[in-house]
Write a protein that holds these residues in place. Structure first.
Motif, PDB file in Angstrom:
ATOM      1  N   ALA A  49      30.729  38.656  39.050  1.00 47.92           N
ATOM      2  CA  ALA A  49      31.740  40.039  39.083  1.00 47.92           C
ATOM      3  C   ALA A  49      31.197  40.716  37.973  1.00 47.92           C
ATOM      4  O   ALA A  49      30.919  40.474  36.939  1.00 47.92           O
ATOM      5  N   GLY A  50      30.997  42.422  38.541  1.00 46.60           N
ATOM      6  CA  GLY A  50      30.693  43.128  37.736  1.00 46.60           C
ATOM      7  C   GLY A  50      31.380  44.812  37.370  1.00 46.60           C
ATOM      8  O   GLY A  50      31.551  44.930  38.997  1.00 46.60           O
ATOM      9  N   PHE A  51      30.814  45.836  36.843  1.00 45.71           N
ATOM     10  CA  PHE A  51      31.219  47.001  37.369  1.00 45.71           C
ATOM     11  C   PHE A  51      30.196  47.828  37.189  1.00 45.71           C
ATOM     12  O   PHE A  51      29.066  47.569  35.995  1.00 45.71           O
ATOM     13  N   GLY A  55      31.769  52.752  37.868  1.00 43.49           N
ATOM     14  CA  GLY A  55      33.242  51.498  37.379  1.00 43.49           C
ATOM     15  C   GLY A  55      33.527  51.340  38.797  1.00 43.49           C
ATOM     16  O   GLY A  55      34.294  50.606  39.225  1.00 43.49           O
ATOM     17  N   THR A  56      32.463  50.995  39.730  1.00 45.10           N
ATOM     18  CA  THR A  56      32.998  50.275  41.053  1.00 45.10           C
ATOM     19  C   THR A  56      33.013  48.962  40.332  1.00 45.10           C
ATOM     20  O   THR A  56      32.056  48.601  39.718  1.00 45.10           O
ATOM     21  N   THR A  57      34.110  48.236  41.233  1.00 40.04           N
ATOM     22  CA  THR A  57      33.405  46.949  40.877  1.00 40.04           C
ATOM     23  C   THR A  57      32.708  46.218  42.000  1.00 40.04           C
ATOM     24  O   THR A  57      32.892  46.602  43.346  1.00 40.04           O
ATOM     25  N   VAL A  63      31.707  35.146  46.661  1.00 40.82           N
ATOM     26  CA  VAL A  63      33.267  35.294  45.597  1.00 40.82           C
ATOM     27  C   VAL A  63      33.941  36.360  46.489  1.00 40.82           C
ATOM     28  O   VAL A  63      35.177  36.623  45.998  1.00 40.82           O
ATOM     29  N   LYS A  64      33.188  37.060  47.078  1.00 44.04           N
ATOM     30  CA  LYS A  64      33.616  38.624  48.286  1.00 44.04           C
ATOM     31  C   LYS A  64      35.175  38.680  48.743  1.00 44.04           C
ATOM     32  O   LYS A  64      34.829  37.438  49.696  1.00 44.04           O
ATOM     33  N   GLY A  65      35.933  39.203  48.455  1.00 43.29           N
ATOM     34  CA  GLY A  65      37.062  38.348  48.755  1.00 43.29           C
ATOM     35  C   GLY A  65      38.655  37.558  48.311  1.00 43.29           C
ATOM     36  O   GLY A  65      39.390  37.300  48.740  1.00 43.29           O
ATOM     37  N   ARG A  66      37.467  36.456  47.544  1.00 43.75           N
ATOM     38  CA  ARG A  66      38.710  36.122  46.429  1.00 43.75           C
ATOM     39  C   ARG A  66      38.995  36.007  44.997  1.00 43.75           C
ATOM     40  O   ARG A  66      39.130  36.029  44.030  1.00 43.75           O
ATOM     41  N   PHE A  67      37.574  37.031  44.361  1.00 45.18           N
ATOM     42  CA  PHE A  67      37.625  37.347  42.846  1.00 45.18           C
ATOM     43  C   PHE A  67      38.088  38.697  43.602  1.00 45.18           C
ATOM     44  O   PHE A  67      37.253  39.372  43.879  1.00 45.18           O
ATOM     45  N   THR A  68      38.815  38.766  41.710  1.00 44.25           N
ATOM     46  CA  THR A  68      38.844  40.349  41.166  1.00 44.25           C
ATOM     47  C   THR A  68      38.373  40.359  40.051  1.00 44.25           C
ATOM     48  O   THR A  68      39.635  40.402  39.702  1.00 44.25           O
ATOM     49  N   ILE A  69      37.803  41.454  39.791  1.00 48.77           N
ATOM     50  CA  ILE A  69      37.437  41.536  38.446  1.00 48.77           C
ATOM     51  C   ILE A  69      38.000  43.379  37.927  1.00 48.77           C
ATOM     52  O   ILE A  69      37.831  43.761  39.059  1.00 48.77           O
ATOM     53  N   SER A  70      38.870  42.530  36.874  1.00 46.60           N
ATOM     54  CA  SER A  70      39.414  44.470  36.428  1.00 46.60           C
ATOM     55  C   SER A  70      39.504  44.551  35.062  1.00 46.60           C
ATOM     56  O   SER A  70      38.453  43.342  34.044  1.00 46.60           O
ATOM     57  N   GLU A  71      39.873  46.030  34.036  1.00 46.52           N
ATOM     58  CA  GLU A  71      39.346  45.484  32.303  1.00 46.52           C
ATOM     59  C   GLU A  71      41.075  46.198  32.692  1.00 46.52           C
ATOM     60  O   GLU A  71      41.943  47.596  33.202  1.00 46.52           O
ATOM     61  N   ASP A  72      41.907  46.085  30.993  1.00 48.02           N
ATOM     62  CA  ASP A  72      42.672  46.373  30.674  1.00 48.02           C
ATOM     63  C   ASP A  72      41.630  47.122  29.118  1.00 48.02           C
ATOM     64  O   ASP A  72      42.023  46.979  27.980  1.00 48.02           O
ATOM     65  N   THR A  77      40.204  44.280  26.740  1.00 49.88           N
ATOM     66  CA  THR A  77      40.034  43.151  27.606  1.00 49.88           C
ATOM     67  C   THR A  77      39.640  43.318  29.256  1.00 49.88           C
ATOM     68  O   THR A  77      40.155  44.269  29.940  1.00 49.88           O
ATOM     69  N   LEU A  78      38.578  43.078  29.298  1.00 48.62           N
ATOM     70  CA  LEU A  78      38.181  41.868  30.454  1.00 48.62           C
ATOM     71  C   LEU A  78      39.018  40.643  31.443  1.00 48.62           C
ATOM     72  O   LEU A  78      39.106  40.419  30.953  1.00 48.62           O
ATOM     73  N   TYR A  79      38.870  40.972  32.331  1.00 50.50           N
ATOM     74  CA  TYR A  79      39.974  39.639  33.751  1.00 50.50           C
ATOM     75  C   TYR A  79      38.883  39.615  34.704  1.00 50.50           C
ATOM     76  O   TYR A  79      38.182  40.142  35.410  1.00 50.50           O
ATOM     77  N   LEU A  80      39.576  38.276  35.294  1.00 46.44           N
ATOM     78  CA  LEU A  80      38.243  37.485  36.757  1.00 46.44           C
ATOM     79  C   LEU A  80      39.468  36.758  37.107  1.00 46.44           C
ATOM     80  O   LEU A  80      40.265  36.065  36.985  1.00 46.44           O
TER      81      LEU A  80
END
Length: 126
Positions: A49-51, A55-57, A63-72, A77-80
């Motif tokens: 996963a990436g940006f 800024g589109t994920t 992994v589509k539909g099961r993993f979500t990438i995000s950031e704060d 910090t980057l999250y998965l």
């Protein structure tokens, strides 16, 4: 000096969930390439996963539909977030960041990334 430190890996049963984190120091997540890769034993490192530059994920099909990438950005910090985990998700997971911008599918190309974390192991049992 740039450091990326992953955490949150572990062992779960199939169907379980985990949330990976990647804290950056000496680097600020911005529009540059940033994402998650994984590598299973005997296999090549693959993008998860990436940006992209907008800024589109972006996600690997597996992994589509099961993993979500995000950031704060405040925490740098980057999250998965991973749900409905499968045994085939078992791998060492790496976060990655770059001084490059990721246009199109470049988010999934390893050579676009300058910086890598040390990895965190995810093991999913059936």
């Amino acid at each position: 000096q740039v450091q990326l430190v992953e955490s949150g890996g572990g062992s779960v049963q199939a169907g379980g969930s985990l949330r990976l984190s990647c804290a950056a120091s000496g680097y600020t997540y911005s529009r540059n390439c940033r994402g998650w890769f994984r590598q299973a034993p005997g296999q090549e490192r693959e993008a998860v996963a990436g940006f992209d530059v907008l800024g589109t994920t972006r996600y690997a099909e597996s992994v589509k539909g099961r993993f979500t990438i995000s950031e704060d950005n405040a925490k740098n910090t980057l999250y998965l977030q991973m749900i409905s985990l499968k045994p085939e998700d078992t791998a060492m997971y790496y976060c990655a960041a770059s001084t490059n911008l990721c246009y199109g599918d470049n988010w999934s190309r390893r050579y676009f990334y300058n910086y890598w974390g040390q990895g965190t192991q995810v093991t999913v049992s059936s």
